[in-house]
Design a protein around this motif. Structure first.
Motif, PDB file in Angstrom:
ATOM      1  N   LEU A 261       1.025  -1.437  -0.004  1.00 25.14           N
ATOM      2  CA  LEU A 261      -0.426   0.050   0.286  1.00 25.14           C
ATOM      3  C   LEU A 261       0.550   0.759  -0.263  1.00 25.14           C
ATOM      4  O   LEU A 261       1.601   0.892   0.568  1.00 25.14           O
ATOM      5  CB  LEU A 261      -1.094   0.176   0.854  1.00 25.14           C
ATOM      6  N   LYS A 262       0.535   1.845  -1.165  1.00 23.10           N
ATOM      7  CA  LYS A 262       1.327   3.426  -0.761  1.00 23.10           C
ATOM      8  C   LYS A 262       0.386   4.307   0.126  1.00 23.10           C
ATOM      9  O   LYS A 262      -0.913   4.939  -0.374  1.00 23.10           O
ATOM     10  CB  LYS A 262       1.331   4.128  -2.430  1.00 23.10           C
ATOM     11  N   VAL A 263       0.889   4.955   1.186  1.00 26.66           N
ATOM     12  CA  VAL A 263      -0.133   5.690   2.092  1.00 26.66           C
ATOM     13  C   VAL A 263       0.662   7.035   2.210  1.00 26.66           C
ATOM     14  O   VAL A 263       1.947   7.830   2.308  1.00 26.66           O
ATOM     15  CB  VAL A 263       0.064   5.513   3.263  1.00 26.66           C
ATOM     16  N   THR A 264      -0.202   8.190   1.287  1.00 27.41           N
ATOM     17  CA  THR A 264       0.252   9.777   1.846  1.00 27.41           C
ATOM     18  C   THR A 264      -0.400  10.643   2.668  1.00 27.41           C
ATOM     19  O   THR A 264      -1.694  10.820   2.246  1.00 27.41           O
ATOM     20  CB  THR A 264       0.184  10.708   0.424  1.00 27.41           C
ATOM     21  N   GLN A 265       0.208  11.108   3.420  1.00 29.17           N
ATOM     22  CA  GLN A 265      -0.219  12.652   4.163  1.00 29.17           C
ATOM     23  C   GLN A 265      -0.953  13.148   3.201  1.00 29.17           C
ATOM     24  O   GLN A 265      -0.181  14.502   3.003  1.00 29.17           O
ATOM     25  CB  GLN A 265       0.180  12.483   5.027  1.00 29.17           C
ATOM     26  N   THR A 266      -2.338  13.498   3.501  1.00 27.79           N
ATOM     27  CA  THR A 266      -2.879  14.470   2.624  1.00 27.79           C
ATOM     28  C   THR A 266      -3.287  15.971   2.979  1.00 27.79           C
ATOM     29  O   THR A 266      -3.742  17.428   2.961  1.00 27.79           O
ATOM     30  CB  THR A 266      -4.315  14.528   1.337  1.00 27.79           C
ATOM     31  N   LYS A 267      -3.865  15.738   4.924  1.00 29.44           N
ATOM     32  CA  LYS A 267      -3.810  16.439   5.230  1.00 29.44           C
ATOM     33  C   LYS A 267      -3.156  17.053   6.764  1.00 29.44           C
ATOM     34  O   LYS A 267      -2.191  15.606   6.579  1.00 29.44           O
ATOM     35  CB  LYS A 267      -5.044  16.593   5.980  1.00 29.44           C
TER      36      LYS A 267
ATOM     37  N   VAL B 149      -5.580  10.236   5.343  1.00 30.45           N
ATOM     38  CA  VAL B 149      -3.850  10.402   4.650  1.00 30.45           C
ATOM     39  C   VAL B 149      -5.173   9.737   3.026  1.00 30.45           C
ATOM     40  O   VAL B 149      -6.096   9.253   2.591  1.00 30.45           O
ATOM     41  CB  VAL B 149      -3.396   9.102   4.920  1.00 30.45           C
ATOM     42  N   THR B 150      -4.377   8.963   1.949  1.00 29.86           N
ATOM     43  CA  THR B 150      -4.980   8.927   1.083  1.00 29.86           C
ATOM     44  C   THR B 150      -3.812   7.726   0.503  1.00 29.86           C
ATOM     45  O   THR B 150      -3.047   7.495   0.554  1.00 29.86           O
ATOM     46  CB  THR B 150      -4.954   9.197  -0.879  1.00 29.86           C
ATOM     47  N   VAL B 151      -5.197   6.743   0.000  1.00 29.28           N
ATOM     48  CA  VAL B 151      -4.218   5.504   0.147  1.00 29.28           C
ATOM     49  C   VAL B 151      -3.995   4.593  -1.306  1.00 29.28           C
ATOM     50  O   VAL B 151      -5.622   4.780  -1.824  1.00 29.28           O
ATOM     51  CB  VAL B 151      -4.993   4.271   0.830  1.00 29.28           C
ATOM     52  N   GLU B 152      -3.027   3.973  -2.189  1.00 32.44           N
ATOM     53  CA  GLU B 152      -3.556   3.254  -3.412  1.00 32.44           C
ATOM     54  C   GLU B 152      -2.868   2.028  -2.991  1.00 32.44           C
ATOM     55  O   GLU B 152      -1.183   1.997  -2.482  1.00 32.44           O
ATOM     56  CB  GLU B 152      -2.457   4.142  -3.954  1.00 32.44           C
ATOM     57  N   GLU B 153      -3.210   1.553  -3.790  1.00 34.35           N
ATOM     58  CA  GLU B 153      -3.207  -0.177  -3.869  1.00 34.35           C
ATOM     59  C   GLU B 153      -1.381  -0.216  -5.189  1.00 34.35           C
ATOM     60  O   GLU B 153      -1.550  -0.059  -6.059  1.00 34.35           O
ATOM     61  CB  GLU B 153      -3.241  -1.660  -4.258  1.00 34.35           C
ATOM     62  N   VAL B 154      -0.315  -1.002  -4.974  1.00 35.08           N
ATOM     63  CA  VAL B 154       1.013  -1.029  -5.670  1.00 35.08           C
ATOM     64  C   VAL B 154       1.583  -2.194  -5.454  1.00 35.08           C
ATOM     65  O   VAL B 154       1.135  -3.052  -4.514  1.00 35.08           O
ATOM     66  CB  VAL B 154       2.736  -0.059  -4.752  1.00 35.08           C
TER      67      VAL B 154
END
Length: 60
Positions: A4-10, A54-59
């Motif tokens: 999982l690619k986790v990105t902090q957005t807030k 956060v936003t999450v994308e599958e890799v």
């Protein structure tokens, strides 16, 4: 195993202490910081705690 690619957005400013601790445990330090984590129940639980930050994308 999937990742999982986790990105902090807030920002975590004004958030609860457990949310701050969870972001730190995920390895996130600032807005737009991205980490790749293994997809397991522990990681999914941490993401659920801070899903609004956060936003999450599958890799593969």
């Amino acid at each position: 195993m999937a990742k999982l690619k986790v990105t902090q957005t807030k920002s975590v400013i004004g958030g609860k202490q457990n949310q701050r601790d969870t972001l730190r445990s995920l390895g996130l330090k600032r807005i737009s910081h991205t980490v790749v984590r293994e997809d397991n129940p522990e990681t999914r639980g941490m993401i659920t705690t801070v899903a609004h930050l956060v936003t999450v994308e599958e890799v593969d």
